[in-house]
Scaffold this motif. Structure first.
Motif, mmCIF file in Angstrom:
data_model
loop_
_atom_site.group_PDB
_atom_site.id
_atom_site.type_symbol
_atom_site.label_atom_id
_atom_site.label_comp_id
_atom_site.label_asym_id
_atom_site.label_seq_id
_atom_site.Cartn_x
_atom_site.Cartn_y
_atom_site.Cartn_z
ATOM 1 N N ALA A 36 -62.149 14.783 -12.394
ATOM 2 C CA ALA A 36 -63.522 14.279 -12.325
ATOM 3 C C ALA A 36 -63.950 13.678 -13.662
ATOM 4 O O ALA A 36 -64.613 12.628 -13.702
ATOM 5 C CB ALA A 36 -64.469 15.405 -11.919
ATOM 6 N N LEU A 37 -63.563 14.326 -14.758
ATOM 7 C CA LEU A 37 -63.905 13.794 -16.089
ATOM 8 C C LEU A 37 -63.205 12.466 -16.345
ATOM 9 O O LEU A 37 -63.810 11.521 -16.871
ATOM 10 C CB LEU A 37 -63.526 14.818 -17.163
ATOM 11 N N PHE A 38 -61.927 12.382 -15.967
ATOM 12 C CA PHE A 38 -61.200 11.125 -16.154
ATOM 13 C C PHE A 38 -61.812 10.026 -15.291
ATOM 14 O O PHE A 38 -61.939 8.873 -15.744
ATOM 15 C CB PHE A 38 -59.718 11.310 -15.798
ATOM 16 N N ALA A 39 -62.195 10.360 -14.075
ATOM 17 C CA ALA A 39 -62.812 9.368 -13.191
ATOM 18 C C ALA A 39 -64.147 8.894 -13.751
ATOM 19 O O ALA A 39 -64.454 7.694 -13.737
ATOM 20 C CB ALA A 39 -63.006 9.957 -11.797
ATOM 21 N N LEU A 40 -64.948 9.824 -14.269
ATOM 22 C CA LEU A 40 -66.235 9.453 -14.862
ATOM 23 C C LEU A 40 -66.033 8.573 -16.089
ATOM 24 O O LEU A 40 -66.761 7.594 -16.294
ATOM 25 C CB LEU A 40 -67.011 10.717 -15.240
ATOM 26 N N ALA A 41 -65.033 8.916 -16.904
ATOM 27 C CA ALA A 41 -64.753 8.105 -18.091
ATOM 28 C C ALA A 41 -64.321 6.697 -17.708
ATOM 29 O O ALA A 41 -64.640 5.725 -18.406
ATOM 30 C CB ALA A 41 -63.659 8.777 -18.932
ATOM 31 N N ALA A 42 -63.587 6.574 -16.605
ATOM 32 C CA ALA A 42 -63.135 5.254 -16.170
ATOM 33 C C ALA A 42 -64.264 4.439 -15.567
ATOM 34 O O ALA A 42 -64.356 3.229 -15.779
ATOM 35 C CB ALA A 42 -61.996 5.407 -15.164
ATOM 36 N N ILE A 43 -65.141 5.097 -14.806
ATOM 37 C CA ILE A 43 -66.221 4.384 -14.108
ATOM 38 C C ILE A 43 -67.410 4.114 -15.027
ATOM 39 O O ILE A 43 -67.963 3.009 -15.042
ATOM 40 C CB ILE A 43 -66.673 5.196 -12.881
ATOM 41 N N ALA A 44 -67.811 5.124 -15.792
ATOM 42 C CA ALA A 44 -68.997 4.998 -16.653
ATOM 43 C C ALA A 44 -68.699 5.616 -18.015
ATOM 44 O O ALA A 44 -69.168 6.720 -18.312
ATOM 45 C CB ALA A 44 -70.205 5.673 -16.000
ATOM 46 N N PRO A 45 -67.908 4.947 -18.837
ATOM 47 C CA PRO A 45 -67.539 5.537 -20.135
ATOM 48 C C PRO A 45 -68.724 5.805 -21.045
ATOM 49 O O PRO A 45 -68.680 6.714 -21.874
ATOM 50 C CB PRO A 45 -66.598 4.490 -20.749
ATOM 51 N N GLY A 46 -69.802 5.034 -20.890
ATOM 52 C CA GLY A 46 -70.969 5.239 -21.743
ATOM 53 C C GLY A 46 -71.623 6.591 -21.554
ATOM 54 O O GLY A 46 -72.331 7.063 -22.454
#
Length: 288
Positions: A36-46
């Motif tokens: 989930a963290l990797f997905a969030l970083a990929a989708i919304a890194p900000g």
């Protein structure tokens, strides 16, 4: 006559199944959290990044990890944590693209090797065996040297070099499904071969690829990062994880965190993908 007392179960016999279930559950939960963290970083890194990944501040160059800069800074004073977060999207796209190419090629070659006529299947099998015997890393390096270093070259090189192993697996799955009892039952009921192929053989042969694809993403990212580390992938100042490894190599003695931390992140993602893929595979096997 003495009556033998019932044997007391050994400690590992009494606790190992429960501990194993607990361990698998916690490992899966941990993997899902990281995914989930990797997905969030990929989708919304900000959302996760703390600084501008391209902002240079030479006064803060090569600072070790601290509360201000969690992963330290590089030679230009850029925040390494923010650069890793912003590089997640590119790294994941490379991994997903390479895994997609590998499994698509494997599905085509494996299906032909298992279902075509004897001559065609023999030719394709020889091609798969020769490609599989050729060291995958050398094949990837050869492709990159021919096509030139770039993100798309990485995707193609990693995908093509890992496809032969998956093709052998697909061929084995299809041959196993062809000889299964339910296929014989369908033939006995008068079902045509194409109907049996579409409803029984291919679905049962392809289903395990869901788990394999998940694990292949992690493997592909490791391979692509290795190419970047050798200077044959995405070049600095990109934030792709392999490029960060390559950039940190020049300061490995002075600032080892520039190489160690990106390498650790790659390892965590590979373990995350492997754990989730293994759980999916086990679930599919139990559902048979």
């Amino acid at each position: 006559m003495t009556t033998a007392l019932p044997r007391k179960p050994a400690h590992h016999e009494r606790t190992s199944p429960t501990r194993r279930r607990r361990r698998v559950s916690w490992s899966l939960i941990t993997a899902i959290v990281f995914a989930a963290l990797f997905a969030l970083a990929a989708i919304a890194p900000g959302v996760l990044a703390t600084d501008d990944p391209t902002a240079q501040n030479f006064a803060d160059a090569l600072q070790s990890p601290s509360l201000t800069h969690w992963f330290g800074t590089d030679e230009a004073g850029r925040d390494l944590y923010s650069r890793i977060v912003h590089g997640t999207r590119e790294s994941l796209l490379i991994g997903i693209g390479a895994a997609g190419i590998a499994l698509t090629a494997a599905l085509v070659l494996g299906s032909i090797a298992a279902l075509a006529d004897r001559v065609t299947a023999s030719i394709v099998n020889r091609i798969i065996e020769v490609a599989f015997a050729f060291p995958s890393l050398l094949l990837a390096l050869l492709l990159v040297s021919i096509l030139g270093p770039s993100p798309w070259t990485q995707v193609v090189a990693v995908g093509v070099s890992t496809a032969p192993g998956y093709a052998r697996m697909v061929r084995g799955q299809i041959l196993s499904a062809k000889n299964a009892g339910y296929v014989e039952a369908a033939r006995a009921l008068g079902h045509g071969w194409w109907r049996i192929l579409g409803r029984h053989v291919l679905p049962n042969a392809i289903r395990p690829l869901v788990a394999v694809f998940t694990m292949a993403i992690g493997q592909s990212i490791v391979w692509a990062s290795g190419l970047s580390f050798l200077g044959l992938g995405v070049a600095p100042p990109s934030s792709e994880w392999g490029a960060l490894l390559d950039a940190g190599r020049a300061s490995i003695l002075q600032a080892p965190w520039l190489t160690f931390i990106p390498g650790l992140v790659i390892l965590v993602l590979a373990l995350t993908a492997t754990t989730i893929g293994t759980h999916i595979q086990n679930s599919l096997e139990k559902g048979r």
